[in-house]
Design a protein around this motif. Structure first.
Motif, PDB file in Angstrom:
ATOM      1  N   PHE A  98       0.807  -1.210   0.000  1.00 26.47           N
ATOM      2  CA  PHE A  98       0.000   0.000   0.000  1.00 26.47           C
ATOM      3  C   PHE A  98       0.848   1.271   0.000  1.00 26.47           C
ATOM      4  CE2 PHE A  98      -3.759  -2.394   2.119  1.00 26.47           C
ATOM      5  CZ  PHE A  98      -4.109  -2.900   0.872  1.00 26.47           C
ATOM      6  N   GLN A  99       2.147   1.125  -0.164  1.00 25.49           N
ATOM      7  CA  GLN A  99       3.035   2.258  -0.390  1.00 25.49           C
ATOM      8  C   GLN A  99       3.274   2.466  -1.889  1.00 25.49           C
ATOM      9  OE1 GLN A  99       4.536   4.201   2.284  1.00 25.49           O
ATOM     10  NE2 GLN A  99       2.956   3.103   3.427  1.00 25.49           N
ATOM     11  N   ILE A 100       2.747   1.572  -2.712  1.00 20.95           N
ATOM     12  CA  ILE A 100       2.932   1.630  -4.170  1.00 20.95           C
ATOM     13  C   ILE A 100       1.715   2.301  -4.791  1.00 20.95           C
ATOM     14  CG2 ILE A 100       3.341   0.279  -6.258  1.00 20.95           C
ATOM     15  CD1 ILE A 100       4.409  -1.971  -4.443  1.00 20.95           C
ATOM     16  N   TRP A 101       1.919   3.420  -5.467  1.00 18.42           N
ATOM     17  CA  TRP A 101       0.790   4.245  -5.925  1.00 18.42           C
ATOM     18  C   TRP A 101      -0.119   3.517  -6.892  1.00 18.42           C
ATOM     19  CZ3 TRP A 101      -0.281   5.357 -10.947  1.00 18.42           C
ATOM     20  CH2 TRP A 101       0.746   5.169 -11.883  1.00 18.42           C
ATOM     21  N   ALA A 158      -4.040   2.651  -6.553  1.00 23.78           N
ATOM     22  CA  ALA A 158      -4.984   3.128  -7.558  1.00 23.78           C
ATOM     23  C   ALA A 158      -5.860   1.979  -8.068  1.00 23.78           C
ATOM     24  CB  ALA A 158      -4.240   3.780  -8.722  1.00 23.78           C
ATOM     25  N   ILE A 159      -5.239   0.824  -8.342  1.00 24.76           N
ATOM     26  CA  ILE A 159      -5.994  -0.344  -8.807  1.00 24.76           C
ATOM     27  C   ILE A 159      -6.973  -0.801  -7.735  1.00 24.76           C
ATOM     28  CG2 ILE A 159      -5.784  -2.806  -9.368  1.00 24.76           C
ATOM     29  CD1 ILE A 159      -3.176  -2.159 -10.795  1.00 24.76           C
ATOM     30  N   TYR A 160      -6.519  -0.797  -6.498  1.00 22.34           N
ATOM     31  CA  TYR A 160      -7.351  -1.246  -5.375  1.00 22.34           C
ATOM     32  C   TYR A 160      -8.594  -0.359  -5.244  1.00 22.34           C
ATOM     33  CZ  TYR A 160      -8.139  -3.462  -0.808  1.00 22.34           C
ATOM     34  OH  TYR A 160      -8.655  -4.177   0.235  1.00 22.34           O
ATOM     35  N   VAL A 161      -8.378   0.963  -5.252  1.00 26.93           N
ATOM     36  CA  VAL A 161      -9.494   1.897  -5.086  1.00 26.93           C
ATOM     37  C   VAL A 161     -10.442   1.816  -6.279  1.00 26.93           C
ATOM     38  CG1 VAL A 161     -10.122   4.337  -4.886  1.00 26.93           C
ATOM     39  CG2 VAL A 161      -8.162   3.436  -3.604  1.00 26.93           C
ATOM     40  N   PHE A 179      -1.103   4.710   2.346  1.00 23.69           N
ATOM     41  CA  PHE A 179      -0.350   5.434   1.313  1.00 23.69           C
ATOM     42  C   PHE A 179      -0.107   6.883   1.716  1.00 23.69           C
ATOM     43  CE2 PHE A 179       0.026   7.900  -2.630  1.00 23.69           C
ATOM     44  CZ  PHE A 179       1.070   7.219  -3.231  1.00 23.69           C
ATOM     45  N   PHE A 180      -1.120   7.536   2.293  1.00 20.46           N
ATOM     46  CA  PHE A 180      -1.018   8.971   2.564  1.00 20.46           C
ATOM     47  C   PHE A 180      -0.594   9.311   3.990  1.00 20.46           C
ATOM     48  CE2 PHE A 180      -3.959   9.089  -1.126  1.00 20.46           C
ATOM     49  CZ  PHE A 180      -3.271  10.002  -1.907  1.00 20.46           C
TER      50      PHE A 180
END
Length: 228
Positions: free
Chosen positions: A158-161, A165-168, A223-224
């Protein structure tokens, strides 16, 4: 068994199977989200790793994994079969047909939504399920017991953008898929009533949004707002 085969190979029978497997998969989402919420505990992943170990070694859970897999396969197979049957029964579209006036966007694009979810599921299983079940995770000791450190694998992912993005995106697709599928399942099973159907529709909408938002918040948080 001939009547059984004919019934469940018919359009109505396939819709019943879609509904039953869909509701079963919905129940899995609730359990899965509750387990994933262990990630928010400020204990270095101890609770989540203990939970993951329990899920991976409990014989009842392992048996249910097989049932879950069969549920996915039946659900996907029936979706494809129903789509093909519907296209075959109406090979030429009506010239003056305006589907947007008679159906929701999600109901017209269930195939697309399902494909997005399936692609995500393959990536998700490869990234988390395969290492958790077949090795490849670092060990960690919690209260003098050694566990696989799935928590750190989750945090790193979850540190990989692009993975976030794919997950969301998949959770958005899942929300639309559930909004239509929830009420459609009750309708296919004949559980409709002018008094209760509006409540089922509202509950299904709220359930779909809350569950998928709950899943989406997890990668966004790590991530954030989280640093290794």
């Amino acid at each position: 068994m001939n009547w059984f085969t004919k019934t469940f190979s018919s359009t109505i029978g396939r819709k019943i199977i879609m509904s039953i497997t869909g509701l079963f998969l919905i129940s899995f989402l609730v359990v899965h989200l509750v387990g994933n919420l262990q990630l928010f505990k400020d204990d270095g992943g101890a609770a989540f790793n203990v939970y993951s170990h329990f899920m991976g070694n409990n014989p009842i859970i392992r048996t249910m994994e097989i049932v879950l897999l069969l549920g996915f396969l039946f659900h996907i197979y029936d979706a494809i079969a129903l789509t093909r049957r519907n296209k075959a029964s109406r090979p030429v579209g009506y010239a003056n047909n305006h589907p947007q006036e008679n159906s929701t966007w999600s109901s017209r694009n269930m195939g697309l939504l399902g494909t997005v979810i399936l692609v995500f599921l393959i990536i998700h299983l490869w990234n988390f399920f395969v290492p958790a079940r077949f090795g490849g995770l670092d060990p960690i000791v919690v209260e003098n017991v050694e566990y696989d450190n799935l928590y750190i694998k989750v945090v790193q992912s979850f540190q990989i953008w692009w993975y976030v993005a794919i997950y969301v995106l998949a959770m958005v697709a899942l929300a639309y898929h559930l909004i239509h599928g929830f009420q459609s399942a009750f309708q296919s099973l004949g559980l409709t009533h002018k008094k209760y159907t509006p409540f089922i529709q509202k509950f299904g909408y709220a359930f779909s949004v809350i569950i998928c938002l709950g899943f989406a918040i997890i990668p966004l948080y790590f991530f954030f707002f989280f640093e290794l």
